[in-house]
Design a protein around this motif. Sequence first.
Motif, short mmCIF file in Angstrom:
data_model
loop_
_atom_site.label_atom_id
_atom_site.label_comp_id
_atom_site.label_asym_id
_atom_site.label_seq_id
_atom_site.Cartn_x
_atom_site.Cartn_y
_atom_site.Cartn_z
N UNK A 61 15.87 63.91 69.70
CA UNK A 61 14.72 64.48 70.40
C UNK A 61 14.39 63.73 71.68
N UNK A 62 14.80 62.45 71.76
CA UNK A 62 14.54 61.69 72.99
C UNK A 62 15.44 62.14 74.13
N UNK A 63 16.49 62.93 73.81
CA UNK A 63 17.44 63.36 74.82
C UNK A 63 17.23 64.81 75.27
N UNK A 64 16.21 65.49 74.69
CA UNK A 64 16.12 66.93 74.89
C UNK A 64 14.95 67.38 75.75
N UNK A 65 14.29 66.45 76.47
CA UNK A 65 13.19 66.84 77.35
C UNK A 65 12.17 67.67 76.59
N UNK A 66 11.72 67.12 75.46
CA UNK A 66 10.83 67.86 74.56
C UNK A 66 9.43 67.96 75.16
N UNK A 67 8.80 69.14 75.04
CA UNK A 67 7.44 69.33 75.51
C UNK A 67 7.05 70.79 75.48
N UNK A 69 6.22 72.86 77.79
CA UNK A 69 6.83 73.66 78.85
C UNK A 69 8.31 73.33 79.04
N UNK A 70 8.89 72.63 78.08
CA UNK A 70 10.30 72.25 78.20
C UNK A 70 11.04 72.68 76.94
N UNK A 71 11.70 71.75 76.27
CA UNK A 71 12.46 72.08 75.06
C UNK A 71 11.56 72.05 73.83
N UNK A 72 11.69 73.10 73.00
CA UNK A 72 10.98 73.17 71.72
C UNK A 72 11.98 72.93 70.60
N UNK A 73 11.52 72.26 69.55
CA UNK A 73 12.40 71.89 68.44
C UNK A 73 11.87 72.47 67.13
N UNK A 74 12.79 73.03 66.34
CA UNK A 74 12.48 73.48 64.99
C UNK A 74 13.47 72.86 64.02
N UNK A 93 3.50 67.13 73.79
CA UNK A 93 4.19 66.10 74.59
C UNK A 93 4.43 64.83 73.80
N UNK A 94 3.88 64.76 72.61
CA UNK A 94 3.95 63.54 71.81
C UNK A 94 5.27 63.50 71.03
N UNK A 95 6.31 62.92 71.64
CA UNK A 95 7.62 62.84 71.00
C UNK A 95 7.56 61.98 69.76
N UNK A 96 6.76 60.93 69.78
CA UNK A 96 6.64 60.05 68.62
C UNK A 96 6.10 60.81 67.42
N UNK A 97 5.13 61.71 67.65
CA UNK A 97 4.57 62.50 66.56
C UNK A 97 5.63 63.46 66.00
N UNK A 98 6.43 64.02 66.90
CA UNK A 98 7.52 64.91 66.46
C UNK A 98 8.52 64.14 65.61
N UNK A 99 8.89 62.95 66.05
CA UNK A 99 9.83 62.14 65.29
C UNK A 99 9.27 61.77 63.92
N UNK A 100 7.97 61.51 63.86
CA UNK A 100 7.35 61.17 62.58
C UNK A 100 7.43 62.35 61.61
N UNK A 101 7.22 63.57 62.13
CA UNK A 101 7.33 64.76 61.28
C UNK A 101 8.75 64.90 60.74
N UNK A 102 9.73 64.66 61.59
CA UNK A 102 11.13 64.76 61.16
C UNK A 102 11.44 63.72 60.09
N UNK A 103 10.99 62.50 60.31
CA UNK A 103 11.29 61.41 59.37
C UNK A 103 10.56 61.58 58.04
#
Length: 645
Positions: A61-67, A69-74, A93-103
């Motif tokens: 997710x750190x490589x995908x310009x997540x946000x 208005x940018x890349x969305x992840x499911x 915009x909170x990549x850390x929160x996204x990573x926490x959900x994944x983990x």
Amino acid sequence: MRTMVACFRCLAAVVLLTSKASAQLGDQCKLKADVVFIVDSSRSIWPPHFEIEKQFLANITTQLNVGPDATHVGVISFSKGARVELYLNNMTDDVAALQEKILNIAFMSGGRTETYLALSMAREELFSPANGARDDVPHIIIIITDGDSSDRKMTKKQADIVRDKGIQVFVVGIGHYLDPEQLMEIATESSETYVHTVDSFTSLESAMPNLIPAACRVSATTTSPPEKITTPQKETPGPDATDEPMISDETKKVCNSKKADVVFVLDKSSSITSGPFRTQLNFVSDVMTIFNIEKDHTHVSVVTFDYGPKIEFGLTTYYSKSKVRKAILDIEYTAGSTNTFLALELVAKHVLTPEGGAREGVARVVIVVTDGQSSDPGKTKAWADTLKKGGAYVFSIGVGNSTDEEELVSIGSEPARDFVFKVNGYNALNTIQDILAYRACEVPSGDLFARCQQRKNPADVMFVTDFTHAGGRDVTRTTDIIKEVAGGFITPGKVRAGLVSSECPDVTDVGWNQSSTAEEFAAAVTSVGQGDLAEVLSRARQSLTVVSRGARRGVKRLAVVFVHGPISDLKAATREVQRAKSSANRPGVEFIFVGVGEGVQEKQLLQLSAERDPKAVRLLMGNVGKGEVTWQDVLTQVCEALESE
């Protein structure tokens, strides 16, 4: 303990290495895309390895310009079933929160690798505008798996449908036991751009330097948006509605010529509100349009249940798609308790009967949809078993988190991977409609089982079990199969069953005089037995052919032999089979061989049969890679043998 400590040390090392790999890559992908990760969570994966998978995803997710208005992840995880872990519209915009959900994704540890369900769920549910999919960005799937799909045919089919929708599919295969051809069947192309393999979980991070640039290049060269996928949540169509569900051409082809009696059993208890109930009716209406509903083809009935069951319309009420669809959409919503067993009893007694319009020579299909546990699970299972033994194939669909998976399995036919489905909510029902219709159209005629129970000529059926190499699960599984199979053919005074067993702490012989009904036979399958396979076969032969041992003169004689591993006394056992088949026994014993477990050898069973032509052997194998043998498989062989004269 040492092994587990070593695994977690290994995990820590991999997390560190993956983090370093992420840092070395830098921000390479600045494009907008909708990216869905499909993560293997099957039983072949250790929990520490699943942690590695999640960390791998989190670092990507750190490589995908997540946000927003940018890349969305499911994210979808899968094993025996599939589960949405993260929708595309939950993006900040909170990549850390996204990573926490994944983990924090929980390990499913299912016994199957049902990749096709995850692909279908991604296409139908995640890449839906209602759940955040965008029309003006590339759609990408990245699958991470360490095993071959449990159903290669259905996985290929779903992958084809996904690609036809314009979705780019990347595959990351882990380990040495994968079939490269299967990976290439799933991916968009059989090239290094789309197919990436690593030797082990500990080297998973090595896929990132190639995978991420490849996905970014695809995003950059995808100039036209993918085909728009309409939301599954639509308004209730009128009786003249012509909109068709998204069903593959292969399913339509299989279903168009199908002759079947199909009964839907629908939950309208208080646990379901009117909105989801209408969604359920839309789902049933869509599935029904797939069948060729005519007087000489498929007939449809719908039964609903809450406090009590109700036949909304019978099998002979309507013979056209438009009338069936209107009748389904006109069903009124009520509320009450979940008396599933009463609905199944009604189907068994009044719908799938000659009086109810059920026909001979066509498949019988019952599809149960429920969002809660039944009020009496024991009675629900009993009536589901009655339907199955009467020749019906039963599908069970659980909706939401309040269903009991064990109960769903007890309702559905076997194997559960083909007949039991679970979705997150009523809006997700459309994700299984193509697979459900295909499975329903594949089932054979159920009349064989009914004829089996109505058999007029007497017969003796002896079960023979060799538990020498069996584990506890094998013993339980086999005895359960034997009880179910016996219940499908025992007819008091005509067709009877017995059992002889090799050494095992749980199973003993059941003689002819110990039972006259299926219930008595099932209750007698207990205690302790003894002997090698040759000795057990000798006892079975004597029981079947020697009058002083209880044998009947002139009746059909059948032995069903279960083997769980290598046969150490193969020559002696084969001689016993030859003696049992001898014409001197008038008539000779016929055999069905069932191989169960990893150590069983098909070659040995063919030799044991004493047949020169392998095609003449009634043989069922449950080896690794071939799936488990079900009681329906065994009962089919028994009934076919009893039918042949």
